[in-house]
Each structure stands twice: as structure tokens, then as C-alpha cells.
Design an enzyme around this catalytic site. Structure first.
Site, mmCIF file in Angstrom:
data_model
loop_
_atom_site.group_PDB
_atom_site.id
_atom_site.type_symbol
_atom_site.label_atom_id
_atom_site.label_comp_id
_atom_site.label_asym_id
_atom_site.label_seq_id
_atom_site.Cartn_x
_atom_site.Cartn_y
_atom_site.Cartn_z
ATOM 1 N N SER A 1 -9.585 -6.253 -0.481
ATOM 2 C CA SER A 1 -9.706 -7.689 -0.164
ATOM 3 C C SER A 1 -11.429 -7.911 -0.399
ATOM 4 C CB SER A 1 -9.025 -8.234 1.681
ATOM 5 O OG SER A 1 -10.054 -9.284 1.746
ATOM 6 N N TYR B 1 -9.017 -6.558 10.544
ATOM 7 C CA TYR B 1 -8.108 -7.256 9.328
ATOM 8 C C TYR B 1 -9.271 -6.304 7.665
ATOM 9 C CZ TYR B 1 -6.736 -9.367 4.384
ATOM 10 O OH TYR B 1 -6.265 -8.713 3.533
ATOM 11 N N LYS C 1 -8.272 -3.152 5.550
ATOM 12 C CA LYS C 1 -8.300 -2.483 3.968
ATOM 13 C C LYS C 1 -9.679 -1.351 3.959
ATOM 14 C CE LYS C 1 -5.484 -5.694 3.304
ATOM 15 N NZ LYS C 1 -3.819 -5.471 1.806
ATOM 16 N N GLY D 1 7.253 -11.920 4.746
ATOM 17 C CA GLY D 1 7.848 -12.739 3.797
ATOM 18 C C GLY D 1 9.593 -12.767 3.833
#
Ligand SMILES: NC(=O)c1ccc[n+]([C@@H]2O[C@H](COP(=O)([O-])OP(=O)(O)OC[C@H]3O[C@@H](n4cnc5c(N)ncnc54)[C@H](O)[C@@H]3O)[C@@H](O)[C@H]2O)c1
Length: 314
Positions: free
Chosen positions: A114, A138, A142, A36
Site C-alpha cells: 500500500s 496498518y 505492510k 469479505g
């Protein structure tokens, strides 16, 4: 409400935190700034620079009414290369975050899940009841967090919302989409349009009308509105899992044409082979989000998405 927003220096977390501050919530932001950017953190947010797995620091922040958990690593391609990093960061550290917050009495938890939890589904639109069958570490990270959260809810520890985003896109002027390593189609196409460099198009032989993949794009501002609605809905509901999309899919070629039309630049498109793990079509069923959250997208036409993303860079 006193709300902890993790991943507040990222694309979606920063946009959501801005809405929360605007409606008068006391927002504490937690971010390690690994991907970020501090300039994204909205005015009015107290930023704590730490890992979500830093129990010692989180314990000092005191009790929260709610936590909205955006922090995570987000590139499914990268997760195939370094799965251990994704499971440690997205699952291991999330469990520490949750366990630490629970020990100081957290009531409501909202999780950035997601469409990647579904994997390679053939039905369209995709219902929330479809099985979780991720095809990348990934997506698996989740799904694992959703499972852990479900057990905590079942045992009466807190209330929780899983929000399964499809393709987050668009931008506000304050928070352009700027991922550390960009893998998303619209920002990559805008980069190519601005720089006059070639644009890669992966796969032109899918079983879709123009041979390219079809995806469901939802504006980041609509996603932010859905998080605010989810925090409020948990006052009257123990748990919820909803897709966040529009129910309308656009092919990669349609997106590239929209980029050309908005920017006024022709793209030099290089047609390449398929990427492993890219399903042909991913379009959300959005009836549950409407019924449970009272949410419908308001900024998610393809034109508004591409235009807002382009204007946020000017
Ligand atoms: N962008 C999308 O299209 C999309 C789609 C589905 C789900 N999501 C999920 O939404 C969430 C936010 O996505 P985004 O696009 O805003 O990503 P982003 O990369 O812009 O933001 C993620 C933020 O989390 C922070 N972070 C990462 N690991 C951390 C850790 N261990 N401790 C503290 N901070 C950490 C990063 O510094 C960054 O600011 C992610 O969980 C992502 O998986 C995004």
C-alpha cells in the site's frame, strides 16, 4: 498455473481471481469471510474458508506455483485503535502463511502492499525509492511484511512482487466495492448521493489548490491486470516493488463533483476539520510499473471510476 488467492471474497481479490479463472489458471481461494462476502467469490474458484494463519488447513491444499496475497484488515483509522489486531492478522498470520507455503515449495509470491508504507511524504509524485515511514499500524504492517519478504527473497527462498496500491476504486458489475466498514471517499459519496444524506469532507485548509486532500485513484480492474502481469513477470525476475496508481491526483472536491455529475444528485457536503494522519497529497510515480510490468492503467479516468462504481450498485 495453480494459484492461491487469499482474500478472494474481498473487493480486489475477487476481481483479480475472475481474471485468472478467465485465462485458465487453477484458482484456489482462501478467505475467513471476516470482512469479505461469499457472494463475491467468482465462479470457477475453489473456496477454502479458513484463516491465512491456519497452517494445518493450508498444508492440506498442496503445492502452488504462485500465491497472490490480498487477505488483511485494511482500515488505517481502526488500526490506530487496535494495533495488536492489525499486527496479528496482517503480519503474524502472513508469516505463518508464507512459512507454510514455503515448506511445500512456493515459487512466486505477490503481495498487496500500500501507499500507506510511505507515510507523510512531501515529495510528489512518490517514487518507490522513497523511504518506508508509515504513520499507522496498518501501514507499518505492510512495511513489516515487505521487509520479511525481502529477507526470504535474498536467501533464495522464492521470488516476490510488492504492489503498492494507491486508492483502489471503481468496480465491475460482478464485484461492487462493499467493505464491511466503508472508509473510502467514492463509495461513501455514492451512498450519500443515493440516500440523500450529508457527506463529511475532512479538511479544507490543506496546501492544495482547493484546500482539500489530493489522491491518486486506480480502477480495481487495472489493479487486477497488474497482478496477472506481476505473476508472469516473476518468471524472469527475482523481485520487484512498484507503485500502482495513475500518476494523476484528484482533490476531494473534484471527486465529489464527479459523483454529482455521474449520479445526477447534488451532495449536501459538511465541511469538517482535518483527520489526524491524512497527508495533503499522495500521487504515485508510475514509471516503474510501466517499465517492469509493462502495465499502464486503462480504466482509471475519474469519470470511468465513478461511473463504474455507481453502475455496479444499480
Ligand atoms: N482498497 C484499497 O484502496 C487498498 C489500498 C492499498 C492496499 N490495499 C490492500 O489490498 C488488499 C485487499 O483489499 P480489499 O479492498 O480487497 O479489502 P477487503 O476487505 O475487501 O478484502 C480483504 C479480504 O481478506 C479477508 N481476510 C482478512 N483477514 C483474513 C485472515 N486472517 N484470513 C483469511 N482471510 C482474511 C476478508 O474476509 C476479506 O474478504 C488488502 O491487503 C489491503 O490492505 C487495499
Amino acid at each position: 498455473m495453480r494459484i492461491l488467492v487469499t482474500g478472494v471474497a474481498g473487493f480486489i481479490g475477487s476481481t483479480t481471481a475472475e481474471l485468472l479463472v478467465a485465462r485458465g489458471d487453477d484458482v484456489i481461494g482462501l478467505d475467513n469471510l471476516s470482512t469479505g462476502d461469499i457472494s463475491n467469490v467468482p465462479r470457477g474458484v475453489t473456496l477454502v474458508k479458513a484463516d491465512i494463519g491456519d497452517a494445518v488447513t493450508i498444508r492440506t491444499l498442496g503445492p502452488f506455483d504462485a500465491c497472490i496475497h490480498f487477505a488483511g484488515l485494511i482500515a488505517s483509522g481502526e488500526s490506530m485503535e487496535v494495533p495488536e489486531l492489525y499486527f496479528e492478522n496482517n503480519v503474524g498470520q502472513t508469516m505463518t502463511l508464507l512459512n507454510t507455503l514455503l515448506s511445500s515449495g512456493l515459487n512466486h509470491f505477490v503481495f498487496s502492499s500500500s501507499a500507506a508504507v510511505y507515510g507523510d511524504v512531501t515529495s510528489s509524485p512518490i517514487l518507490e525509492a522513497s523511504p518506508m515511514s508509515p504513520t499507522s499500524p496498518y501501514g507499518a504492517s505492510k512495511a513489516m511484511v515487505e521487509d520479511y519478504v525481502a529477507w526470504l527473497v535474498r536467501q533464495g527462498k522464492f521470488r516476490a512482487a510488492n504492489l503498492r496500491y494507491f486508492n483502489a476504486a471503481g468496480a465491475t458489475r460482478a464485484h461492487p466495492e462493499r467493505h464491511a466498514v466503508e472508509t473510502h471517499l467514492i463509495p461513501l459519496a455514492l451512498d450519500a448521493a443515493a440516500a440523500g444524506t450529508p457527506m463529511s469532507l475532512f479538511g479544507t485548509d490543506y496546501p492544495t489548490p482547493d484546500g482539500t486532500c489530493i489522491r491518486d485513484y486506480v480502477h480495481v480492474l487495472d489493479l487486477a491486470r497488474a497482478h496477472v502481469a506481476a505473476v508472469d513477470t516473476l518468471a524472469n525476475r527475482e523481485s520487484l516493488t512498484v507503485n500502482l496508481g495513475t500518476g494523476v491526483g484528484y482533490s476531494n472536491r473534484e471527486v465529489l463533483r464527479a459523483v454529482e455529475s455521474v449520479t445526477g444528485h447534488d451532495l449536501e457536503v459538511r465541511e469538517l476539520g482535518r483527520r489526524p494522519g491524512d497527508p495533503a497529497t499522495l500521487v504515485a510515480s508510475v514509471a516503474a510499473a510501466k517499465e517492469i510490468l509493462g502495465w499502464t492503467p486503462q480504466h482509471s479516468s475519474l469519470e470511468e471510476i465513478v461511473r463504474s462504481a455507481w453502475e455496479s450498485r444499480q
